[in-house]
Design a protein around this motif. Structure first.
Motif, PDB file in Angstrom:
ATOM      1  N   ASN A 118       0.881  -1.019   0.404  1.00  0.00           N
ATOM      2  CA  ASN A 118      -0.004  -0.315   0.039  1.00  0.00           C
ATOM      3  C   ASN A 118       1.187   0.829   0.219  1.00  0.00           C
ATOM      4  O   ASN A 118       0.319   2.213  -0.376  1.00  0.00           O
ATOM      5  N   VAL A 119       2.381   1.198   0.448  1.00  0.00           N
ATOM      6  CA  VAL A 119       2.932   2.058   0.501  1.00  0.00           C
ATOM      7  C   VAL A 119       3.115   2.713  -0.417  1.00  0.00           C
ATOM      8  O   VAL A 119       3.436   3.906  -0.773  1.00  0.00           O
ATOM      9  N   THR A 120       4.273   1.483  -0.770  1.00  0.00           N
ATOM     10  CA  THR A 120       5.052   1.643  -2.586  1.00  0.00           C
ATOM     11  C   THR A 120       4.104   1.875  -3.280  1.00  0.00           C
ATOM     12  O   THR A 120       4.254   3.347  -3.949  1.00  0.00           O
ATOM     13  N   GLY A 122       0.725   2.494  -3.348  1.00  0.00           N
ATOM     14  CA  GLY A 122       0.244   4.687  -3.835  1.00  0.00           C
ATOM     15  C   GLY A 122       0.993   5.411  -3.850  1.00  0.00           C
ATOM     16  O   GLY A 122       0.191   6.705  -4.081  1.00  0.00           O
ATOM     17  N   ALA A 123       2.199   5.568  -3.453  1.00  0.00           N
ATOM     18  CA  ALA A 123       3.111   6.832  -3.544  1.00  0.00           C
ATOM     19  C   ALA A 123       2.905   6.453  -4.769  1.00  0.00           C
ATOM     20  O   ALA A 123       3.398   8.580  -5.340  1.00  0.00           O
ATOM     21  N   VAL A 124       3.205   6.186  -5.473  1.00  0.00           N
ATOM     22  CA  VAL A 124       3.850   5.951  -6.924  1.00  0.00           C
ATOM     23  C   VAL A 124       2.508   6.332  -7.799  1.00  0.00           C
ATOM     24  O   VAL A 124       2.341   7.664  -8.506  1.00  0.00           O
ATOM     25  N   LYS A 125       1.353   5.715  -7.666  1.00  0.00           N
ATOM     26  CA  LYS A 125       0.285   6.191  -8.068  1.00  0.00           C
ATOM     27  C   LYS A 125       0.021   7.567  -7.808  1.00  0.00           C
ATOM     28  O   LYS A 125      -0.983   8.375  -8.508  1.00  0.00           O
ATOM     29  N   LEU A 126      -0.374   8.523  -6.455  1.00  0.00           N
ATOM     30  CA  LEU A 126      -0.614   9.709  -6.388  1.00  0.00           C
ATOM     31  C   LEU A 126       0.508  10.619  -7.203  1.00  0.00           C
ATOM     32  O   LEU A 126      -0.006  11.577  -7.254  1.00  0.00           O
ATOM     33  N   GLY A 127       1.383   9.867  -7.130  1.00  0.00           N
ATOM     34  CA  GLY A 127       3.274  11.084  -7.490  1.00  0.00           C
ATOM     35  C   GLY A 127       2.643  11.055  -8.522  1.00  0.00           C
ATOM     36  O   GLY A 127       3.282  12.476  -9.651  1.00  0.00           O
ATOM     37  N   ASP A 149      -4.803   8.038 -10.722  1.00  0.00           N
ATOM     38  CA  ASP A 149      -4.330   7.102  -9.688  1.00  0.00           C
ATOM     39  C   ASP A 149      -3.864   5.935 -10.680  1.00  0.00           C
ATOM     40  O   ASP A 149      -4.475   5.069  -9.227  1.00  0.00           O
TER      41      ASP A 149
END
Length: 332
Positions: A118-120, A122-127, A149
């Motif tokens: 979720n962290v990795t 999710g961060a790339v999706k939002l970035g 996203d």
């Protein structure tokens, strides 16, 4: 006599120590190669390379219109990549494994993998903020930084991790081989299904496969942390059990003086009256025993003389109900 499956499992001995995967050279090399592939996909999309052109060709081809008969089946099949349903199914199975093997490692490993995913991802999706094929605005564009996203594909990455964790936690080489094949087929199928339905670009799926595989390959690095977490949880459970056991077996104090309950004046008077002799009568009734006592005390040796009913005077709290004798009135 119990004959159910739980009774049989209770009688089985504790399983042998499970071998924990380590970060070998082969695994490290696979991790490095997968990471390089991940970075290459991101760079190819950022520079709008030929991979983005391939994305558009597949999108304009519209596979869901070319083979419409597959649509109903694939609508259900893609659920195998959704995080909620798959996490519940895998957690139920690993929970039984944890109870069966007397260890929390399967559940803790799943939790660590899903947290890292979720962290990795999710961060790339939002970035990067890439829009999906159904929301694309300009043909040939990578559709990045537009508030989307979908890059990388969460369905694909989740399918790789949740089904691949079964192979990672397998206890025998044969089971690990079969579970690896099964999880690979499910992950490939879910990724291809998202492209067929038009919800993801091909590059989204490629990056999702790489993101999920990176999580599985990096899990041995998290094993020491998982072991410490298991030790801490079990230690807390044992302390709680010991505290509860002390409370249940604590002895009841004996001989502790009890504080007497307050007694009202009426109750105390009634109790004293019960302790006195029953032959107590008031003064003024001549000819009866006790008529001449000085302080109202009567010796217990004197016999009690009962009066006939006609001679008794009914007494009420307000006094006698018989009117006092008066002299007869004479006329004059």
């Amino acid at each position: 006599m119990r004959t159910d499956i739980f009774a049989r499992l209770d009688r089985e001995p504790e399983p042998p120590k499970i071998e924990i995967p380590r970060m070998s050279r082969t695994r490290t090399a696979l991790f490095g190669g997968t990471l390089a592939f991940y970075v290459a996909i991101v760079v190819a999309v950022l520079v709008s390379s030929s991979l983005v052109i391939l994305d558009w060709k597949i999108m304009l081809f519209r596979p869901y219109q070319q083979w419409p008969d597959l649509h109903p089946f694939l609508d259900y099949f893609v659920v195998l990549g959704q995080r909620g349903p798959t996490a519940v199914m895998i957690a139920a199975w690993l929970g039984w494994r944890s109870w069966r093997q007397h260890t929390l490692r399967p559940l803790l490993t799943l939790g660590a993998a899903l947290l890292a995913l979720n962290v990795t991802v999710g961060a790339v999706k939002l970035g990067l903020g890439r829009l999906g094929p159904h929301y694309a605005t300009r043909i040939g564009s990578a559709e990045l930084f537009a508030g989307g996203d979908i890059f990388p594909s969460g369905h694909t990455a989740n399918a790789v991790v949740t089904w691949g964790i079964l192979a990672y936690l397998a206890t025998t080489p044969r089971a690990r081989r079969y579970l690896s094949i099964m999880s690979a087929l499910v992950a490939l199928g879910v990724g291809a299904t998202t492209v067929y339905l038009g919800t993801h670009w091909l590059s989204d799926v490629l990056l999702g496969w790489a993101a999920g595989l990176l999580i599985l390959l990096a899990l041995p690095w998290a094993e020491p942390l998982i072991g410490r977490a298991e030790y801490t949880i079990l230690a807390v459970r044992e302390r709680w059990r010991e505290r509860r056991r002390r409370v249940l077996v604590a002895p009841v104090p004996v001989g502790v003086p009890r504080t007497p309950a307050p007694v009202s004046a009426d109750a105390e008077t009634a109790a004293n009256a019960e302790e006195q002799p029953c032959d107590h009568v008031g003064a003024g009734h001549g000819g009866r025993p006790g008529a001449g006592r000085g302080a109202g005390q009567l010796t217990a040796a004197q016999p009690r003389q009962h009066a006939v009913r006609s001679e008794r005077t009914p007494v009420t709290p307000a006094g006698s109900r018989r009117p006092p004798r008066s002299r007869p009135l004479t006329g004059g």
